[in-house]
Design an enzyme around this catalytic site. Structure first.
Site, PDB file in Angstrom:
ATOM      1  N   THR A  26       9.210  -9.269   2.998  1.00  0.00           N
ATOM      2  CA  THR A  26       8.050  -8.434   2.682  1.00  0.00           C
ATOM      3  C   THR A  26       8.077  -8.068   1.198  1.00  0.00           C
ATOM      4  O   THR A  26       9.150  -7.919   0.619  1.00  0.00           O
ATOM      5  CB  THR A  26       8.086  -7.143   3.524  1.00  0.00           C
ATOM      6  N   GLY A  27       6.897  -7.916   0.609  1.00  0.00           N
ATOM      7  CA  GLY A  27       6.825  -7.444  -0.770  1.00  0.00           C
ATOM      8  C   GLY A  27       5.959  -8.324  -1.641  1.00  0.00           C
ATOM      9  O   GLY A  27       5.460  -9.373  -1.218  1.00  0.00           O
ATOM     10  N   ASP A  82      14.727  -5.081  -4.526  1.00  0.00           N
ATOM     11  CA  ASP A  82      14.424  -4.069  -5.542  1.00  0.00           C
ATOM     12  C   ASP A  82      15.467  -4.063  -6.649  1.00  0.00           C
ATOM     13  O   ASP A  82      15.161  -3.733  -7.795  1.00  0.00           O
ATOM     14  CB  ASP A  82      14.334  -2.694  -4.885  1.00  0.00           C
ATOM     15  N   LYS A  92      17.303  -3.077  -1.024  1.00  0.00           N
ATOM     16  CA  LYS A  92      16.010  -3.468  -0.479  1.00  0.00           C
ATOM     17  C   LYS A  92      15.428  -2.291   0.295  1.00  0.00           C
ATOM     18  O   LYS A  92      16.147  -1.378   0.666  1.00  0.00           O
ATOM     19  CB  LYS A  92      16.152  -4.688   0.445  1.00  0.00           C
ATOM     20  N   GLY A  93      14.136  -2.338   0.523  1.00  0.00           N
ATOM     21  CA  GLY A  93      13.511  -1.290   1.323  1.00  0.00           C
ATOM     22  C   GLY A  93      12.413  -0.533   0.622  1.00  0.00           C
ATOM     23  O   GLY A  93      11.871   0.417   1.175  1.00  0.00           O
ATOM     24  N   GLY A  94      12.070  -0.949  -0.603  1.00  0.00           N
ATOM     25  CA  GLY A  94      10.974  -0.291  -1.294  1.00  0.00           C
ATOM     26  C   GLY A  94       9.665  -0.382  -0.528  1.00  0.00           C
ATOM     27  O   GLY A  94       8.813   0.496  -0.629  1.00  0.00           O
ATOM     28  N   GLU A 101      14.144  -6.605   7.933  1.00  0.00           N
ATOM     29  CA  GLU A 101      14.668  -7.543   6.939  1.00  0.00           C
ATOM     30  C   GLU A 101      16.157  -7.785   7.150  1.00  0.00           C
ATOM     31  O   GLU A 101      16.630  -8.927   7.089  1.00  0.00           O
ATOM     32  CB  GLU A 101      14.402  -7.004   5.530  1.00  0.00           C
TER      33      GLU A 101
END
Length: 215
Positions: A26-27, A82, A92-94, A101
């Site tokens: 994702t992102g 990130d 990660k996790g923004g 994930e």
């Protein structure tokens, strides 16, 4: 940085093979990868998605989205980050999709991380560390984090994850031992997932420089 993200994403297509079922993260960088997937002559069988956002994007390109419970081990997972240190350990996790994930990364033989050059750091922690938390445990987890670290947890108000949980972003960390911190924070009751990908780090990092660089 959009061109750097596109370069990294398009380079990752080289690792995709016909008839694969792949994991997709994702992102903003992954969005370029999904677009590239939709235009490549390679034809995958389908994808396991880490978020509702990516699921919708994949379906726009006619790519079948499958359940991980029905696919077994995946040959490849592509996602962004990130922050990335020289040892391919990540924050990660923004985008608040860290739990799914991490599950897909664990289920994949190869984890390729695609980033723009600005995401490279010597030591993780400048980007606030996301932690997914059961809603009723938010205050408890925040107190435990302050007792165990020098970090300052901040509730990401208004954000509910695809799993129905909340996010605490931990600011002002200098993470010298990411594996140890990941293990310690995972022990706090109410923590669902810590946005440190240190125990299961990336196998390959593609940096969208000109030309793309492989770490």
């Amino acid at each position: 940085m959009s061109e750097a993200k596109r370069r990294a994403a398009e380079k990752a297509i080289e690792y995709v093979e016909n008839d694969m079922i792949i994991g997709v993260g994702t992102g903003s960088t992954v969005a370029y990868f999904i677009d590239a997937l939709g235009h490549t002559p390679k034809r995958i069988k389908g994808a396991v998605s880490s978020s509702e956002q990516s699921t919708a994007h994949l379906k726009q390109h006619g790519i079948e989205v499958l359940e991980l419970n029905h696919t077994g081990t995946l040959p490849l997972y592509v996602d962004g980050a990130d922050e990335c240190d020289p040892y391919k350990r990540l924050i990660k996790g923004g985008g608040a999709s860290l739990t799914r994930e991490k599950i897909i990364a664990e289920a994949s033989k190869q984890f390729i991380c695609i980033i723009d050059p600005n995401k490279q750091v010597a030591t993780l922690g400048k980007f606030p560390l996301p932690i997914e938390v059961i809603p009723m445990a938010r205050s408890l987890v925040a107190r435990q984090i302050m007792a165990r670290t020098d970090g300052q947890p901040v509730w990401r108000e208004g954000v509910i994850t695809d799993n129905g949980n909340v996010i605490l972003d931990v600011h002002h960390l200098c993470i010298t031992d990411p594996v140890k911190l990941e293990q310690e924070l995972n022990q706090i009751p109410g923590v669902v997932c810590v946005g440190l990908f240190a125990r299961r780090c990336a196998d390959l990092v593609i940096i969208g420089s000109e030309p793309p660089h492989i770490l």
